[in-house]
Design an enzyme around this catalytic site. Structure first.
Site, short mmCIF file in Angstrom:
data_model
loop_
_atom_site.label_atom_id
_atom_site.label_comp_id
_atom_site.label_asym_id
_atom_site.label_seq_id
_atom_site.Cartn_x
_atom_site.Cartn_y
_atom_site.Cartn_z
N ASP A 4 -15.09 8.79 10.00
CA ASP A 4 -14.02 7.84 9.72
C ASP A 4 -12.70 8.57 9.96
OD1 ASP A 4 -14.09 4.95 8.09
OD2 ASP A 4 -12.16 5.97 8.00
N ARG A 61 0.80 -1.22 0.00
CA ARG A 61 0.00 0.00 0.00
C ARG A 61 0.84 1.28 0.00
NH1 ARG A 61 -5.24 -1.29 3.93
NH2 ARG A 61 -5.90 -3.17 2.82
#
Length: 285
Positions: free
Chosen positions: A154, A41
């Protein structure tokens, strides 16, 4: 070496530093087997920054305070996992409309307030809070005097931006019936792709914001009736879970509810909630 196209390998020391940094900032515990995931990632991030390898990236995080401050959100955005669907674990939405909302209505008829405050604390790209909003709207819209609001948050700023737009490819709405799609979404076609955008009446119910679950008190000014925190605490270690459950308890109204994901439990971590089944918990009196 052309670092624009090569795949960098992360060393043990660099992984350990990033693991500790992410744990400190976001409470996410990265087990050793997550090393390849982190490497995968962050490779694109290194290319974007023009940094040749993980050694240089970590060195810059250590030695350049401004870079470290600016980069932290980008790092968290890439490390966090965002798996979500409309009406995922549908039994929770069935609980809302068949048990919880009727009980609220009954309490209001006996003199209680006609208010509902729900916090979706890990909203990802928005499928969960819009599922909650549909459920709330379907039940309360025809009932006068009710004041309903959903807070959706979030830690990842990119997914919050997506959620605010409320625009989804048609395959994302497969769990939603055609009647519900027509009622709650605007259908559009762009470049041969079908999209659905949440209608204004759904968006009006939801207040999107970034919230780090490690930062307490949470930036929500009122006590909550119910908190969704599904498929999040599995990424936290036991001490972090214990603290989070304490903070959720403090944020809930008396006898408020907390809903976890299907693989999560409070067993052995908190005794402040009563287990009702299907990972649904109620704050004890």
């Amino acid at each position: 070496m052309d670092f624009r196209t090569s795949l960098n390998t992360i060393g043990d020391a660099e992984f350990e530093f990033i693991k500790n940094l992410v744990y400190k900032q976001a409470g996410i515990f990265l087990a050793p087997h997550k090393k390849i995931m982190v490497q995968s990632r962050l490779n694109a991030r290194l290319r974007t920054l023009g940094i040749a390898n993980f050694e240089n990236y970590v060195a810059k995080l250590k030695l350049d305070p401004k870079f470290a401050t600016d980069e932290m959100q980008e790092l968290i955005n890439r490390i966090t996992t965002n798996k979500t669907d409309f009406f995922r674990e549908n039994h929770h939405f069935e609980f809302l409309k068949n048990q919880y909302f009727p009980a609220l209505e009954q309490a209001a008829a006996a003199g209680g307030p006609k208010t509902l405050r729900i916090w979706c604390s890990a909203s990802s790209t928005g499928e969960e809070p819009y599922s909650i909003a549909i459920t709330v709207y379907e039940y309360f819209n025809s009932k006068p005097g009710w004041n309903c609001k959903i807070y959706a948050s979030d830690i990842d700023t990119q997914v919050i931006a997506t959620a605010k737009k409320g625009l989804y490819r048609d395959e994302r709405l497969e769990p939603v019936s055609e009647a519900m799609k027509s009622k709650h979404f605007i259908k559009t076609t762009e470049k041969d792709h079908v999209f659905y955008e949440a209608k204004p009446h759904l968006k009006a119910l939801i207040d999107f914001k970034q919230i780090n679950l490690l930062h307490f008190p949470f930036p929500i000014s009122e006590k909550l009736d119910l908190i969704f925190c599904r498929n999040v605490v599995i990424y936290f270690d036991k001490p972090t879970q214990k603290t989070l459950f304490q903070n959720f308890e403090a944020s809930l109204k008396p006898k408020g509810y907390l809903i976890l994901g299907h693989s999560e439990t409070m067993f052995g971590i908190s005794d402040s909630f009563k287990f009702l089944g299907h990972t649904i918990y109620q704050k004890k009196e």
